[in-house]
Scaffold this motif. Structure first.
Motif, PDB file in Angstrom:
ATOM      1  N   MET A   1       0.852  -1.209   0.000  1.00 45.86           N
ATOM      2  CA  MET A   1       0.000   0.000   0.000  1.00 45.86           C
ATOM      3  C   MET A   1       0.877   1.245   0.000  1.00 45.86           C
ATOM      4  O   MET A   1       1.827   1.359   0.776  1.00 45.86           O
ATOM      5  N   ASP A   2       0.575   2.172  -0.907  1.00 43.58           N
ATOM      6  CA  ASP A   2       1.307   3.434  -0.943  1.00 43.58           C
ATOM      7  C   ASP A   2       0.780   4.334   0.161  1.00 43.58           C
ATOM      8  O   ASP A   2      -0.316   4.858   0.091  1.00 43.58           O
ATOM      9  N   HIS A   3       1.577   4.530   1.207  1.00 48.17           N
ATOM     10  CA  HIS A   3       1.103   5.269   2.365  1.00 48.17           C
ATOM     11  C   HIS A   3       0.973   6.765   2.084  1.00 48.17           C
ATOM     12  O   HIS A   3       0.462   7.508   2.910  1.00 48.17           O
ATOM     13  N   LEU A   4       1.480   7.230   0.924  1.00 47.98           N
ATOM     14  CA  LEU A   4       1.282   8.629   0.572  1.00 47.98           C
ATOM     15  C   LEU A   4      -0.186   8.900   0.266  1.00 47.98           C
ATOM     16  O   LEU A   4      -0.654  10.016   0.387  1.00 47.98           O
ATOM     17  N   LYS A   5      -0.906   7.875  -0.144  1.00 46.11           N
ATOM     18  CA  LYS A   5      -2.348   7.975  -0.332  1.00 46.11           C
ATOM     19  C   LYS A   5      -2.985   6.946   0.584  1.00 46.11           C
ATOM     20  O   LYS A   5      -2.797   5.736   0.380  1.00 46.11           O
ATOM     21  N   PRO A   6      -3.719   7.356   1.601  1.00 43.43           N
ATOM     22  CA  PRO A   6      -4.086   6.420   2.669  1.00 43.43           C
ATOM     23  C   PRO A   6      -5.163   5.405   2.313  1.00 43.43           C
ATOM     24  O   PRO A   6      -5.337   4.447   3.040  1.00 43.43           O
ATOM     25  N   TYR A   7      -5.877   5.613   1.217  1.00 39.29           N
ATOM     26  CA  TYR A   7      -6.847   4.605   0.808  1.00 39.29           C
ATOM     27  C   TYR A   7      -7.134   4.749  -0.675  1.00 39.29           C
ATOM     28  O   TYR A   7      -6.879   5.782  -1.286  1.00 39.29           O
ATOM     29  N   LYS A   8      -7.661   3.672  -1.255  1.00 37.07           N
ATOM     30  CA  LYS A   8      -8.000   3.660  -2.676  1.00 37.07           C
ATOM     31  C   LYS A   8      -9.459   4.075  -2.817  1.00 37.07           C
ATOM     32  O   LYS A   8     -10.347   3.418  -2.273  1.00 37.07           O
ATOM     33  N   ASP A   9      -9.711   5.158  -3.536  1.00 39.58           N
ATOM     34  CA  ASP A   9     -11.082   5.634  -3.655  1.00 39.58           C
ATOM     35  C   ASP A   9     -11.680   5.243  -5.002  1.00 39.58           C
ATOM     36  O   ASP A   9     -11.016   4.652  -5.863  1.00 39.58           O
ATOM     37  N   ASN A 292     -10.252  12.794   5.734  1.00 36.08           N
ATOM     38  CA  ASN A 292      -8.901  12.762   5.174  1.00 36.08           C
ATOM     39  C   ASN A 292      -7.909  13.475   6.090  1.00 36.08           C
ATOM     40  O   ASN A 292      -6.771  13.024   6.276  1.00 36.08           O
ATOM     41  N   LYS A 293      -8.344  14.583   6.662  1.00 43.59           N
ATOM     42  CA  LYS A 293      -7.481  15.318   7.597  1.00 43.59           C
ATOM     43  C   LYS A 293      -7.165  14.464   8.818  1.00 43.59           C
ATOM     44  O   LYS A 293      -6.010  14.395   9.270  1.00 43.59           O
ATOM     45  N   ARG A 294      -8.184  13.799   9.359  1.00 39.58           N
ATOM     46  CA  ARG A 294      -7.979  12.981  10.554  1.00 39.58           C
ATOM     47  C   ARG A 294      -7.122  11.746  10.248  1.00 39.58           C
ATOM     48  O   ARG A 294      -6.307  11.328  11.095  1.00 39.58           O
ATOM     49  N   ILE A 295      -7.262  11.166   9.064  1.00 39.15           N
ATOM     50  CA  ILE A 295      -6.412  10.036   8.673  1.00 39.15           C
ATOM     51  C   ILE A 295      -4.947  10.460   8.689  1.00 39.15           C
ATOM     52  O   ILE A 295      -4.070   9.736   9.186  1.00 39.15           O
ATOM     53  N   ARG A 298      -3.677  10.810  12.239  1.00 42.68           N
ATOM     54  CA  ARG A 298      -3.450   9.523  12.894  1.00 42.68           C
ATOM     55  C   ARG A 298      -2.309   8.728  12.246  1.00 42.68           C
ATOM     56  O   ARG A 298      -1.895   7.688  12.780  1.00 42.68           O
ATOM     57  N   GLY A 299      -1.835   9.184  11.089  1.00 37.41           N
ATOM     58  CA  GLY A 299      -0.813   8.425  10.377  1.00 37.41           C
ATOM     59  C   GLY A 299      -1.328   7.065   9.959  1.00 37.41           C
ATOM     60  O   GLY A 299      -0.600   6.061  10.005  1.00 37.41           O
ATOM     61  N   SER A 300      -2.578   7.029   9.529  1.00 39.33           N
ATOM     62  CA  SER A 300      -3.250   5.769   9.253  1.00 39.33           C
ATOM     63  C   SER A 300      -3.327   5.506   7.757  1.00 39.33           C
ATOM     64  O   SER A 300      -3.037   6.376   6.940  1.00 39.33           O
ATOM     65  N   TRP A 301      -3.733   4.281   7.389  1.00 42.39           N
ATOM     66  CA  TRP A 301      -3.951   3.937   5.991  1.00 42.39           C
ATOM     67  C   TRP A 301      -4.801   2.671   5.905  1.00 42.39           C
ATOM     68  O   TRP A 301      -4.920   1.908   6.866  1.00 42.39           O
TER      69      TRP A 301
END
Length: 332
Positions: A1-9, A292-295, A298-301
């Motif tokens: 997973m590319d952590h620069l983008k936290p999820y696939k939309d 997105n701001k909260r993700i 949290r440094g989440s993905w």
């Protein structure tokens, strides 16, 4: 997973399919549901009022082509070169005679600049003969089947009058994936009787399935539904989340979700005149900006915790090159 983008939309997904911008146009083809017409029950799901997600142009008294024409006029003002996906959204869009279903689908596919179909339905309304025909459609046109799972807990499904089990959803999704047809799952977070731990377990369970997309939304209490009456009589059975609570829930859910899946949305926005609660006063894009701001904070993905799942893997299909669509430059 590319952590620069936290999820696939969902936009990421569409970019893997189309070399141009596409827009969904909702279509109400006039279908019903087996838990409305007495086949399995009456009254439909306890939370359901289709006015909450049917745009003004999607009127069942109009033909599929007429609704598409209205939708194209609405969207083309901003993007004249846009292509479209006909989204059969209202009620159960695989619940009718086979010839009538195929006639509606083909009417949509034959409309100018329609590049494919999305079909929302129930997992107990996908007979093999229809799945065979949909497989043929998927060989030459974009097709995504969206199954309403709503919950992986059978007790909840019975409580909300769904009329099917989670096991039926699993079996139907597997049958669909075996035919190389992309499929999505729709879940409602916060249904009565479900704890936070139960809701998060939905992510663990659906992560084992050969899904392409996942669509989430918060429980909304809508006027003129049985659930709204249940809430008025027994509010203690309901846990209605604040915006911040729901954001944390969604991120926790995302962390447990298969990183191969595409997230179509986190929330739904019902008309203010129909919505009883929770009244957040946010448009969908405003909520997305907040989450997105909260993700990032949290440094989440997506999939951060899927090492907990012994068998988590990507959906077992890929897109194959297909002939160009006869009406538009669709490529897959």
């Amino acid at each position: 997973m590319d952590h620069l983008k936290p999820y696939k939309d969902f936009g990421d997904f569409l970019q893997t399919v189309f070399p141009f911008k596409v827009q969904k146009i909702s279509v109400n083809a006039g279908f019903t549901c087996p838990n409305r017409d007495g086949t399995k029950g009456w009254g439909g799901c306890t939370y359901c009022n289709n006015q909450t997600f049917s745009p003004s142009y999607a009127a069942p008294q109009k033909s599929v082509a007429e609704q598409l024409a209205d939708g194209v006029r609405f969207f083309s003002r901003k993007y004249p070169q846009m292509k479209y996906i006909a989204y059969f959204q209202s009620y159960t869009n695989t619940y009718d005679a086979l010839d009538n279903l195929l006639g509606k689908y083909n009417e949509a596919l034959n409309y100018p600049d329609v590049a494919g179909l999305m079909i929302a339905t129930r997992p107990d309304c996908m007979p093999d003969e229809l799945l065979y025909e949909l497989e043929k459609i998927s060989r030459s046109s974009f097709l995504l089947i969206e199954y309403g799972i709503e919950s992986t807990c059978n007790e909840t499904l019975e409580r909300i009058n769904r009329g099917h089990t989670y096991e039926e959803a699993v079996e139907t999704i597997q049958r669909t994936a075996l035919r190389k047809i992309p499929c999505g799952a729709h879940l409602i977070l916060g249904l009565p009787g479900e704890s936070r731990e139960m809701i998060l377990s939905h992510a663990d369970k659906i992560s084992q399935l050969p899904l392409t997309t996942v669509k989430l939304h918060q429980l909304q209490l809508i006027r003129h539904t049985r659930m709204s009456h249940q809430w008025e009589e027994h509010p203690e059975l309901f846990s209605l989340y604040t915006v911040d609570e729901y954001i944390e829930l969604c991120i926790d859910f995302l962390e447990r979700l298969n990183p191969a899946f595409f997230l179509e949305r986190f929330v739904s926005q019902s008309p203010a005149e129909l919505l009883l609660a929770p009244a957040w006063g946010l448009k969908n894009h405003e909520f997305t900006a907040k989450i997105n701001k909260r993700i990032r904070e949290r440094g989440s993905w997506q999939g951060r915790l899927t090492h907990r799942l012994e068998n988590a893997k990507e959906a077992d299909y890929t897109y194959n090159p297909l002939p160009l669509h006869s009406k538009s430059p669709s490529v897959f």
